[in-house]
Every structure is written in C-alpha cells, then in structure tokens.
Design an enzyme around this catalytic site. Structure first.
Site, PDB file in Angstrom:
ATOM      1  N   TYR A   1       0.856  -1.205   0.000  1.00  0.00           N
ATOM      2  CA  TYR A   1       0.000   0.000   0.000  1.00  0.00           C
ATOM      3  C   TYR A   1       0.886   1.247   0.000  1.00  0.00           C
ATOM      4  O   TYR A   1       0.698   2.166  -0.799  1.00  0.00           O
ATOM      5  CB  TYR A   1      -0.913  -0.007   1.238  1.00  0.00           C
TER       6      TYR A   1
ATOM      7  N   ALA B   1       3.925   1.557  -0.958  1.00  0.00           N
ATOM      8  CA  ALA B   1       4.649   1.706  -2.238  1.00  0.00           C
ATOM      9  C   ALA B   1       3.735   2.280  -3.321  1.00  0.00           C
ATOM     10  O   ALA B   1       4.153   3.122  -4.120  1.00  0.00           O
ATOM     11  CB  ALA B   1       5.205   0.355  -2.672  1.00  0.00           C
TER      12      ALA B   1
ATOM     13  N   THR C   1     -12.911   6.228   7.664  1.00  0.00           N
ATOM     14  CA  THR C   1     -13.701   5.550   6.628  1.00  0.00           C
ATOM     15  C   THR C   1     -13.520   4.045   6.773  1.00  0.00           C
ATOM     16  O   THR C   1     -12.682   3.585   7.552  1.00  0.00           O
ATOM     17  CB  THR C   1     -13.230   5.921   5.205  1.00  0.00           C
TER      18      THR C   1
HETATM   19  N1  LIG Z   1      -9.098   6.605   4.969  1.00  0.00           N
HETATM   20  C1  LIG Z   1      -7.837   6.980   5.146  1.00  0.00           C
HETATM   21  O1  LIG Z   1      -7.316   7.023   6.279  1.00  0.00           O
HETATM   22  C2  LIG Z   1      -6.998   7.388   3.969  1.00  0.00           C
HETATM   23  C3  LIG Z   1      -5.777   8.042   4.230  1.00  0.00           C
HETATM   24  C4  LIG Z   1      -4.986   8.407   3.159  1.00  0.00           C
HETATM   25  C5  LIG Z   1      -5.373   8.169   1.866  1.00  0.00           C
HETATM   26  N2  LIG Z   1      -6.577   7.542   1.642  1.00  0.00           N
HETATM   27  C6  LIG Z   1      -6.908   7.290   0.233  1.00  0.00           C
HETATM   28  O2  LIG Z   1      -8.134   7.940  -0.071  1.00  0.00           O
HETATM   29  C7  LIG Z   1      -8.827   7.202  -1.094  1.00  0.00           C
HETATM   30  C8  LIG Z   1     -10.244   6.937  -0.633  1.00  0.00           C
HETATM   31  O3  LIG Z   1     -10.176   6.153   0.539  1.00  0.00           O
HETATM   32  P1  LIG Z   1     -11.400   5.998   1.558  1.00  0.00           P
HETATM   33  O4  LIG Z   1     -10.824   6.058   2.903  1.00  0.00           O
HETATM   34  O5  LIG Z   1     -12.507   6.885   1.186  1.00  0.00           O
HETATM   35  O6  LIG Z   1     -11.783   4.475   1.260  1.00  0.00           O
HETATM   36  P2  LIG Z   1     -13.225   3.774   1.252  1.00  0.00           P
HETATM   37  O7  LIG Z   1     -12.922   2.317   1.304  1.00  0.00           O
HETATM   38  O8  LIG Z   1     -14.099   4.369   2.286  1.00  0.00           O
HETATM   39  O9  LIG Z   1     -13.799   4.164  -0.192  1.00  0.00           O
HETATM   40  C9  LIG Z   1     -13.170   3.720  -1.359  1.00  0.00           C
HETATM   41  C10 LIG Z   1     -14.166   3.745  -2.500  1.00  0.00           C
HETATM   42  O10 LIG Z   1     -13.484   3.228  -3.653  1.00  0.00           O
HETATM   43  C11 LIG Z   1     -14.317   2.280  -4.273  1.00  0.00           C
HETATM   44  N3  LIG Z   1     -13.533   1.301  -5.029  1.00  0.00           N
HETATM   45  C12 LIG Z   1     -12.792   0.272  -4.551  1.00  0.00           C
HETATM   46  N4  LIG Z   1     -12.289  -0.442  -5.574  1.00  0.00           N
HETATM   47  C13 LIG Z   1     -12.701   0.156  -6.713  1.00  0.00           C
HETATM   48  C14 LIG Z   1     -12.513  -0.104  -8.085  1.00  0.00           C
HETATM   49  N5  LIG Z   1     -11.796  -1.165  -8.517  1.00  0.00           N
HETATM   50  N6  LIG Z   1     -13.103   0.711  -8.993  1.00  0.00           N
HETATM   51  C15 LIG Z   1     -13.856   1.772  -8.590  1.00  0.00           C
HETATM   52  N7  LIG Z   1     -14.063   2.068  -7.309  1.00  0.00           N
HETATM   53  C16 LIG Z   1     -13.500   1.275  -6.374  1.00  0.00           C
HETATM   54  C17 LIG Z   1     -15.098   1.631  -3.131  1.00  0.00           C
HETATM   55  O11 LIG Z   1     -16.275   0.973  -3.601  1.00  0.00           O
HETATM   56  C18 LIG Z   1     -15.370   2.841  -2.240  1.00  0.00           C
HETATM   57  O12 LIG Z   1     -16.569   3.508  -2.619  1.00  0.00           O
HETATM   58  C19 LIG Z   1      -7.997   5.950  -1.342  1.00  0.00           C
HETATM   59  O13 LIG Z   1      -7.152   6.148  -2.456  1.00  0.00           O
HETATM   60  C20 LIG Z   1      -7.166   5.823  -0.081  1.00  0.00           C
HETATM   61  O14 LIG Z   1      -5.969   5.123  -0.289  1.00  0.00           O
HETATM   62  C21 LIG Z   1      -7.394   7.152   2.655  1.00  0.00           C
END
Ligand SMILES: NC(=O)c1ccc[n+]([C@@H]2O[C@H](COP(=O)([O-])OP(=O)(O)OC[C@H]3O[C@@H](n4cnc5c(N)ncnc54)[C@H](O)[C@@H]3O)[C@@H](O)[C@H]2O)c1
Length: 263
Positions: free
Chosen positions: A152, A154, A189
């Site tokens: 993740y 990376a 989330t």
């Molecule tokens: N939550 C955190 O702490 C955090 C921190 C840093 C970065 N992020 C990044 O933010 C972004 C969103 O994360 P989040 O926390 O909202 O996650 P989440 O799991 O709440 O939401 C992710 C969304 O992406 C969708 N998804 C998953 N696989 C998919 C695919 N193949 N095609 C289309 N949609 C797809 C899911 O259905 C979901 O609606 C991600 O890139 C995550 O790495 C999250």
C-alpha cells in the site's frame, strides 16, 4: 481554478472520502459531478443524495471498475457526453489490502496512471480542450516508510512520483492541465475500520492495532475541504498533506537523493 460552474469526475466516489469530494465540489458551485464506482457500491443512492441536496441532474453515477481499462475510458466518454466537457478529475479510488496486493497495485496505481492519461486526453489543450486539473490521491503513507502495509505504502509513493513527473512544465505547456496530489492522514472511513486481515501474512495484527489506535482520525469532510483548496491554488506538480482536520499544507520533496555520509 474557481470550481464554480465546473464539471468534475471522481473515481471511487460512492462512499468514503470520494463521496465527500463530490459533495464539497457541488457545495462550492460545481455544475456537475460524475461519481464512478463499482456496480456493487451504493453509487445510485449516493447520486440520489447529491441530487436531492444540490438539484436534479447535478450528479450521475457511472458503474466503473477502475482496473478495467475499457470501463474507465467509457466513463470519461460518458461524462463528457452527458455534461459537455470536463475540468476536474480526482483519481481517488483506492484500497488498503496487502493480502490482495496485485489488485491493490491495479487500483491504487495502474488506474491512477490511466486516469491521469485520460484526464490529459479529455481536458488537454493539445487535444482541443481548455485545460483543467487532475488531483491524484496519495496518502501520508506515500511520504514515509512503515512495516504494516508495505505494498500500500509503495503504491502511494508511486502516485507521488507520477504526479511530480506529469506535473513538470513540459506536460503543462502542452496540455494546460495541472497535476497535483493530496496526501491525507488517517481518515475515518471503512478503508481504516475494515483493514483487519488485509495485511501480508508476515505482518502481525497486534502491530497494526497499535498503529491504528495511536493515530487520531479526521473526517472525510476535512480532507475534501483541503482538496477544494488545492484545486483552487495548488501549483502544477505540488504535493499536499491534510491531517488532524487542519488546513492543507504543501510539502517540499528533494529533487536529488542526498549522499549518505558514513560515520
Ligand atoms: N481513509 C484513510 O485514512 C486514507 C488516508 C490516506 C489516503 N486515503 C486514500 O483515499 C482514497 C479513498 O479512501 P477511503 O478512505 O474513502 O476508502 P473507502 O474504502 O471508504 O472508499 C473507497 C471507495 O473506492 C471504491 N472502489 C474500490 N475499488 C474500486 C474499483 N476497482 N473501482 C472503482 N471504485 C472502487 C469503493 O467501492 C469505495 O466507494 C484511497 O485512495 C485511499 O488510499 C485514505
């Protein structure tokens, strides 16, 4: 860029932080938002929610698995067909699941590469469009190292390298498209709350529990406010952090490695 009157496409926007981006864009006057997500997501419901709050026809849900090239291309084409043009792309879809690391690379990185190229294709001045902005979602994990989710981490480093390279003047001069990146810290989330069992076999769950319990989570809304800010003011190629619910700040990364001096 003022988001007023603009057309946006956000991947992975049925829920989590992606949904908060779509909401914040419309709240700040965006004309339309296309929310892309899996068929199994609650995308229809999410689009309905946005239309109820901001007006009918403001949002559409497009079924799109970002790992499927044809679906992602078709989703860009559909957005432009429905709304007439495109100004903002947020490559947000992501998973934190090192147990399925090949899929994780496909969603977190390969799809971001494709989404960036499609952004150039559908917004680039060299393709007859008016320019725009692409926001690639990385993570604070993309700025550090850590034992818990090495793959993740990376993928998120890769997103930063991609953004900084596509964010060089060479590309902007041709396309008029800025490419910038946001690195959120822990955000409340399901990516975090459901990460149990999603590590490599070699990583002990105790270690993960300790890390997660020691870090304060922020809300998706505060990350979305940060992304709206960088869409407005972020310079091409810039990398930003939003943490602890505070205003986003830009980070400066070294262009050259620093030679290690042995003791
Ligand atoms: N939550 C955190 O702490 C955090 C921190 C840093 C970065 N992020 C990044 O933010 C972004 C969103 O994360 P989040 O926390 O909202 O996650 P989440 O799991 O709440 O939401 C992710 C969304 O992406 C969708 N998804 C998953 N696989 C998919 C695919 N193949 N095609 C289309 N949609 C797809 C899911 O259905 C979901 O609606 C991600 O890139 C995550 O790495 C999250």
């Amino acid at each position: 860029m003022d988001v007023g009157g603009k057309i946006a496409l956000v991947t992975g926007a049925a829920s989590g932080i992606g949904f908060a981006y779509a909401t914040e864009l419309l709240r700040n006057g965006a004309k339309h938002v296309a929310i892309l997500d899996l068929a199994s997501s609650n995308g229809e419901e999410s689009a309905k929610k946005l239309n109820a709050e901001f007006g009918n026809g403001k949002a559409i849900f497009i079924v799109c698995d970002v790992t499927k090239a044809q679906e992602l291309e078709a989703a860009f084409a559909k957005t432009v067909k429905e709304f007439g043009s495109l100004d903002i792309v947020i490559n947000n879809a992501g998973i934190m699941d090192d147990a399925r690391w090949e899929l994780e690379i496909g969603i977190n990185f390969t799809a971001v590469v494709r989404g960036t190229m499609l952004g150039f294709q559908y917004m680039g001045k060299d393709k007859g469009h008016k320019g725009g902005v692409i926001v690639n979602i990385s993570s604070v994990a993309g700025l550090v190292t850590g034992p818990s989710f090495p793959v993740y981490i990376a993928t998120k480093h890769a997103v930063i390298g991609l953004t900084r390279s596509f964010g060089l003047p060479y590309h902007f001069e041709k396309t008029g498209v800025r490419v910038i990146s946001m690195c959120p810290s822990f955000t409340n989330t399901q990516l975090i709350t459901e990460c149990v069992g999603r590590t490599l076999d070699s990583v002990e769950q105790d270690h993960i529990d300790k890390v997660l319990s020691s870090v304060p989570a922020q809300t998706p809304e505060s990350v979305a406010e940060g992304v709206l800010h960088i869409i407005r003011v972020g310079e091409n190629g810039s990398i930003w952090v939003v943490e602890n619910g505070e205003p986003a700040y830009e980070v400066q990364l070294a262009d050259q490695p620093v030679k290690k001096v042995s003791a």
